[in-house]
Design a protein around this motif. Structure first.
Motif, PDB file in Angstrom:
ATOM      1  N   GLY A 103     -45.609 -30.958  26.874  1.00 17.63           N
ATOM      2  CA  GLY A 103     -46.576 -29.847  26.828  1.00 17.63           C
ATOM      3  C   GLY A 103     -46.307 -28.910  25.667  1.00 17.63           C
ATOM      4  O   GLY A 103     -45.242 -28.919  25.052  1.00 17.63           O
ATOM      5  N   CYS A 104     -47.329 -28.098  25.397  1.00 16.46           N
ATOM      6  CA  CYS A 104     -47.261 -27.209  24.234  1.00 16.46           C
ATOM      7  C   CYS A 104     -46.361 -25.997  24.509  1.00 16.46           C
ATOM      8  O   CYS A 104     -45.782 -25.437  23.593  1.00 16.46           O
ATOM      9  CB  CYS A 104     -48.670 -26.771  23.855  1.00 16.46           C
ATOM     10  SG  CYS A 104     -48.759 -25.918  22.297  1.00 16.46           S
ATOM     11  N   ASN A 105     -46.236 -25.602  25.768  1.00 15.17           N
ATOM     12  CA  ASN A 105     -45.285 -24.517  26.056  1.00 15.17           C
ATOM     13  C   ASN A 105     -43.877 -24.948  25.679  1.00 15.17           C
ATOM     14  O   ASN A 105     -43.113 -24.188  25.088  1.00 15.17           O
ATOM     15  CB  ASN A 105     -45.324 -24.132  27.542  1.00 15.17           C
ATOM     16  CG  ASN A 105     -46.309 -23.005  27.816  1.00 15.17           C
ATOM     17  OD1 ASN A 105     -47.063 -22.613  26.936  1.00 15.17           O
ATOM     18  ND2 ASN A 105     -46.296 -22.496  29.027  1.00 15.17           N
ATOM     19  N   TYR A 129     -50.633 -14.498  24.089  1.00 14.35           N
ATOM     20  CA  TYR A 129     -50.531 -15.504  25.157  1.00 14.35           C
ATOM     21  C   TYR A 129     -49.203 -15.228  25.857  1.00 14.35           C
ATOM     22  O   TYR A 129     -48.159 -15.278  25.228  1.00 14.35           O
ATOM     23  CB  TYR A 129     -50.580 -16.898  24.531  1.00 14.35           C
ATOM     24  CG  TYR A 129     -50.259 -18.037  25.468  1.00 14.35           C
ATOM     25  CD1 TYR A 129     -50.901 -18.173  26.695  1.00 14.35           C
ATOM     26  CD2 TYR A 129     -49.317 -19.004  25.117  1.00 14.35           C
ATOM     27  CE1 TYR A 129     -50.605 -19.228  27.539  1.00 14.35           C
ATOM     28  CE2 TYR A 129     -49.019 -20.063  25.956  1.00 14.35           C
ATOM     29  CZ  TYR A 129     -49.663 -20.165  27.167  1.00 14.35           C
ATOM     30  OH  TYR A 129     -49.371 -21.210  28.012  1.00 14.35           O
ATOM     31  N   ILE A 175     -52.745 -18.172  17.132  1.00 14.00           N
ATOM     32  CA  ILE A 175     -53.404 -19.118  18.043  1.00 14.00           C
ATOM     33  C   ILE A 175     -54.880 -19.113  17.698  1.00 14.00           C
ATOM     34  O   ILE A 175     -55.545 -18.086  17.822  1.00 14.00           O
ATOM     35  CB  ILE A 175     -53.272 -18.686  19.521  1.00 14.00           C
ATOM     36  CG1 ILE A 175     -51.816 -18.443  19.899  1.00 14.00           C
ATOM     37  CG2 ILE A 175     -53.918 -19.708  20.436  1.00 14.00           C
ATOM     38  CD1 ILE A 175     -51.648 -17.841  21.300  1.00 14.00           C
ATOM     39  N   ASN A 179     -56.292 -17.926  22.640  1.00 10.79           N
ATOM     40  CA  ASN A 179     -56.083 -17.539  24.021  1.00 10.79           C
ATOM     41  C   ASN A 179     -55.321 -16.218  23.957  1.00 10.79           C
ATOM     42  O   ASN A 179     -54.258 -16.187  23.343  1.00 10.79           O
ATOM     43  CB  ASN A 179     -55.238 -18.582  24.764  1.00 10.79           C
ATOM     44  CG  ASN A 179     -54.943 -18.169  26.189  1.00 10.79           C
ATOM     45  OD1 ASN A 179     -55.485 -17.196  26.696  1.00 10.79           O
ATOM     46  ND2 ASN A 179     -54.069 -18.929  26.846  1.00 10.79           N
ATOM     47  N   ASP A 207     -50.604 -22.360  16.714  1.00 11.44           N
ATOM     48  CA  ASP A 207     -50.881 -23.031  17.984  1.00 11.44           C
ATOM     49  C   ASP A 207     -52.373 -23.343  18.023  1.00 11.44           C
ATOM     50  O   ASP A 207     -53.202 -22.437  18.138  1.00 11.44           O
ATOM     51  CB  ASP A 207     -50.459 -22.100  19.135  1.00 11.44           C
ATOM     52  CG  ASP A 207     -50.707 -22.706  20.516  1.00 11.44           C
ATOM     53  OD1 ASP A 207     -51.622 -23.544  20.647  1.00 11.44           O
ATOM     54  OD2 ASP A 207     -49.999 -22.316  21.463  1.00 11.44           O
ATOM     55  N   THR A 209     -53.921 -25.411  20.283  1.00 17.14           N
ATOM     56  CA  THR A 209     -54.186 -26.058  21.570  1.00 17.14           C
ATOM     57  C   THR A 209     -55.673 -26.315  21.797  1.00 17.14           C
ATOM     58  O   THR A 209     -56.064 -27.312  22.401  1.00 17.14           O
ATOM     59  CB  THR A 209     -53.607 -25.154  22.691  1.00 17.14           C
ATOM     60  OG1 THR A 209     -52.189 -25.259  22.627  1.00 17.14           O
ATOM     61  CG2 THR A 209     -54.096 -25.511  24.061  1.00 17.14           C
ATOM     62  N   TYR A 210     -56.511 -25.400  21.295  1.00 16.62           N
ATOM     63  CA  TYR A 210     -57.958 -25.481  21.578  1.00 16.62           C
ATOM     64  C   TYR A 210     -58.754 -25.999  20.381  1.00 16.62           C
ATOM     65  O   TYR A 210     -59.959 -25.782  20.303  1.00 16.62           O
ATOM     66  CB  TYR A 210     -58.465 -24.102  22.041  1.00 16.62           C
ATOM     67  CG  TYR A 210     -57.723 -23.638  23.278  1.00 16.62           C
ATOM     68  CD1 TYR A 210     -58.057 -24.138  24.531  1.00 16.62           C
ATOM     69  CD2 TYR A 210     -56.640 -22.763  23.178  1.00 16.62           C
ATOM     70  CE1 TYR A 210     -57.341 -23.764  25.662  1.00 16.62           C
ATOM     71  CE2 TYR A 210     -55.919 -22.385  24.305  1.00 16.62           C
ATOM     72  CZ  TYR A 210     -56.268 -22.886  25.542  1.00 16.62           C
ATOM     73  OH  TYR A 210     -55.556 -22.524  26.666  1.00 16.62           O
ATOM     74  N   SER A 239     -51.658 -29.190  22.236  1.00 21.22           N
ATOM     75  CA  SER A 239     -51.542 -29.590  23.638  1.00 21.22           C
ATOM     76  C   SER A 239     -52.569 -30.678  23.940  1.00 21.22           C
ATOM     77  O   SER A 239     -53.720 -30.563  23.533  1.00 21.22           O
ATOM     78  CB  SER A 239     -51.827 -28.384  24.535  1.00 21.22           C
ATOM     79  OG  SER A 239     -51.923 -28.810  25.876  1.00 21.22           O
TER      80      SER A 239
HETATM   81  C1  PLP Z   1     -52.371 -21.115  23.423  1.00 23.22           C
HETATM   82  C2  PLP Z   1     -51.733 -22.021  24.397  1.00 23.22           C
HETATM   83  N1  PLP Z   1     -50.624 -22.692  24.034  1.00 23.22           N
HETATM   84  C3  PLP Z   1     -50.012 -23.524  24.890  1.00 23.22           C
HETATM   85  C4  PLP Z   1     -50.487 -23.724  26.167  1.00 23.22           C
HETATM   86  C5  PLP Z   1     -49.726 -24.616  27.090  1.00 23.22           C
HETATM   87  O1  PLP Z   1     -50.204 -25.908  27.082  1.00 23.22           O
HETATM   88  P1  PLP Z   1     -49.418 -27.088  27.792  1.00 23.22           P
HETATM   89  O2  PLP Z   1     -50.122 -27.375  29.070  1.00 23.22           O
HETATM   90  O3  PLP Z   1     -49.524 -28.225  26.834  1.00 23.22           O
HETATM   91  O4  PLP Z   1     -48.001 -26.666  27.969  1.00 23.22           O
HETATM   92  C6  PLP Z   1     -51.636 -23.062  26.594  1.00 23.22           C
HETATM   93  C7  PLP Z   1     -52.139 -23.240  27.965  1.00 23.22           C
HETATM   94  O5  PLP Z   1     -52.865 -22.451  28.524  1.00 23.22           O
HETATM   95  C8  PLP Z   1     -52.259 -22.181  25.689  1.00 23.22           C
HETATM   96  O6  PLP Z   1     -53.338 -21.480  26.045  1.00 23.22           O
END
Ligand code: PLP
Length: 393
Positions: A103-105, A129, A175, A179, A207, A209-210, A239
């Motif tokens: 995951g991205c976190n 975030y 980001i 988010n 980041d 992710t979106y 992500s």
């Molecule tokens: C900006 C951002 N980065 C990372 C994540 C985490 O993603 P992952 O489910 O891949 O850990 C999110 C999830 O809401 C997010 O909004």
């Protein structure tokens, strides 16, 4: 006489994850206005395609998938993702410049550990975030707020950022699409931050992710990965949770130069040894295998942003400050009332759950975050009725 064993004060001082608190408020809703409209968490509203689930099942049944994989991820997904990112950015990213993470976190935690140590600081545009802020806090790295105003559409300003840099600044995090606000930064803004990082010897941690939810009309969101020597100052995070609709599979990616990746690899070895293997097989297939499905999903999510704006437009006092790929950020019409109170009353009386702005950093009491992705356009349309006449005495 016992001596209390202390805990890590950096961790103790870190806030607890906020979403469960808001979800707790929703339990007080008695259903009087119809089913709960849950706009709290950024989760894909649709399951992944059946063909992708079948790939996962096939892969999971293979005995070799039960063995440890490569620390930085299996070749099949590193190659697939490098090729996909190269296409997406018009660049030539090599598989050696990609690590697959749980995951991205996790990607963020591991990357920050490679860049900064306790006492350093990292610039985070606010609203931020919350997991980014939490990660920095628990590592003893100062999350230094870079305030973004509603007037600028919550797009951070390079000169403001530069004024916040000191000798202990290691990175700037962006980001985009954002988010919590949904703001999409222009290629020029992203390039200006990259230039600042180059000039001041900092890392730009981007980041995206979106990224797959940008409107069709938008081309590559920036050209940074096509620049010479991007590896010296740029790290990309991604992500698979959102666009592939598999948050439970825990898969994300880091794009970085090989020397920084070698350092990140040490952290990855300690925290994951290797990412889950069967999911990597299925996602590697899905990069091409569900391309059309992803494109359709992107159109649908963008249609939801429109449906959301349309639902909010007639409501006096409510202002949509930004709305984009996955999120919208609102100003509520109740000055002097805490955002958490607005959210609590809104869910209890109208069955609409948003998140209070202060979850996302300082000076956010007038704001609410709305995740528009996990609810269909028809239910978003209902939002206008739910909010009409809502007041707090
Ligand atoms: C900006 C951002 N980065 C990372 C994540 C985490 O993603 P992952 O489910 O891949 O850990 C999110 C999830 O809401 C997010 O909004």
């Amino acid at each position: 006489m016992t001596l209390a064993a202390p805990l890590n004060p950096h961790l103790v001082d870190t806030a607890t994850p906020p979403i469960p608190e808001a979800q707790g408020w929703a339990r007080a809703y008695d259903g009087r206005r119809g089913p709960l409209i849950d706009l709290s968490q950024a989760v894909p509203g649709t399951p992944p395609p059946a063909a992708m689930l079948a790939r996962l099942a096939e892969a999971a049944a293979r005995p070799d998938m039960a063995r440890y994989g490569a620390i930085v991820g299996d070749k099949v997904l590193r190659e697939g993702y490098a090729a996909e990112s190269s296409r997406f950015y018009g660049a030539a990213i090599r598989p050696e410049e990609v690590a697959i993470t749980a995951g991205c976190n996790q990607a963020f935690v591991c990357t920050v550990m490679a860049l900064a140590r306790a006492g350093d600081n990292v610039l985070l545009p606010t609203p931020w975030y919350f997991n980014h802020e939490m990660t920095l806090n628990m590592l003893g790295v100062e999350p230094r707020p870079l305030p973004c105003s509603p007037e600028s559409g919550f797009v951070p300003d390079v000169a403001t950022a530069e004024a916040l840099i000191d000798a202990r600044t290691r990175a700037i995090v962006l980001i985009t699409p954002n988010n919590p606000t949904g703001a999409v930064y222009s290629p020029e803004t992203i390039a200006a931050f990259a230039a600042l990082c180059r000039r001041r010897g900092l890392w730009l941690l981007l980041d995206e992710t979106y990224r797959e939810f940008l409107p069709d009309a938008v081309g590559a969101p920036h050209g940074l990965f096509a620049e010479a020597d991007w590896q010296d100052h740029l790290i990309g995070l991604f992500s698979f949770s959102k666009s592939y609709a598999v948050p439970g599979w825990r898969l994300g990616a880091i794009t970085a130069g090989e020397s920084v990746m070698a350092e990140i690899g040490k952290v990855l070895d300690c925290v994951q040894i290797s990412p889950v293997r069967s999911g990597q097989e299925a996602v590697a297939w899905a990069i091409d295998g569900i391309r059309d499905w992803r494109a359709g999903n992107r159109r649908e999510i963008n249609a939801r942003a429109e449906a959301f704006r349309a639902a909010m437009a007639p409501l006096p006092g409510w202002r949509v400050l930004a709305a984009g790929a996955y999120f919208a950020y609102l100003a509520h019409p109740f000055p002097g009332i805490r955002a958490a109170e607005v959210v609590r009353r809104l869910v209890e009386e109208r069955g609409v759950l948003a998140l209070p702005g202060p979850y996302f950093g300082p000076d956010q009491e007038r704001h609410l975050r709305i995740a528009i992705a996990n609810i269909g356009a028809d239910r978003l349309a209902e939002l206008g009725d739910r909010l009409a006449g809502f007041t707090i005495a």
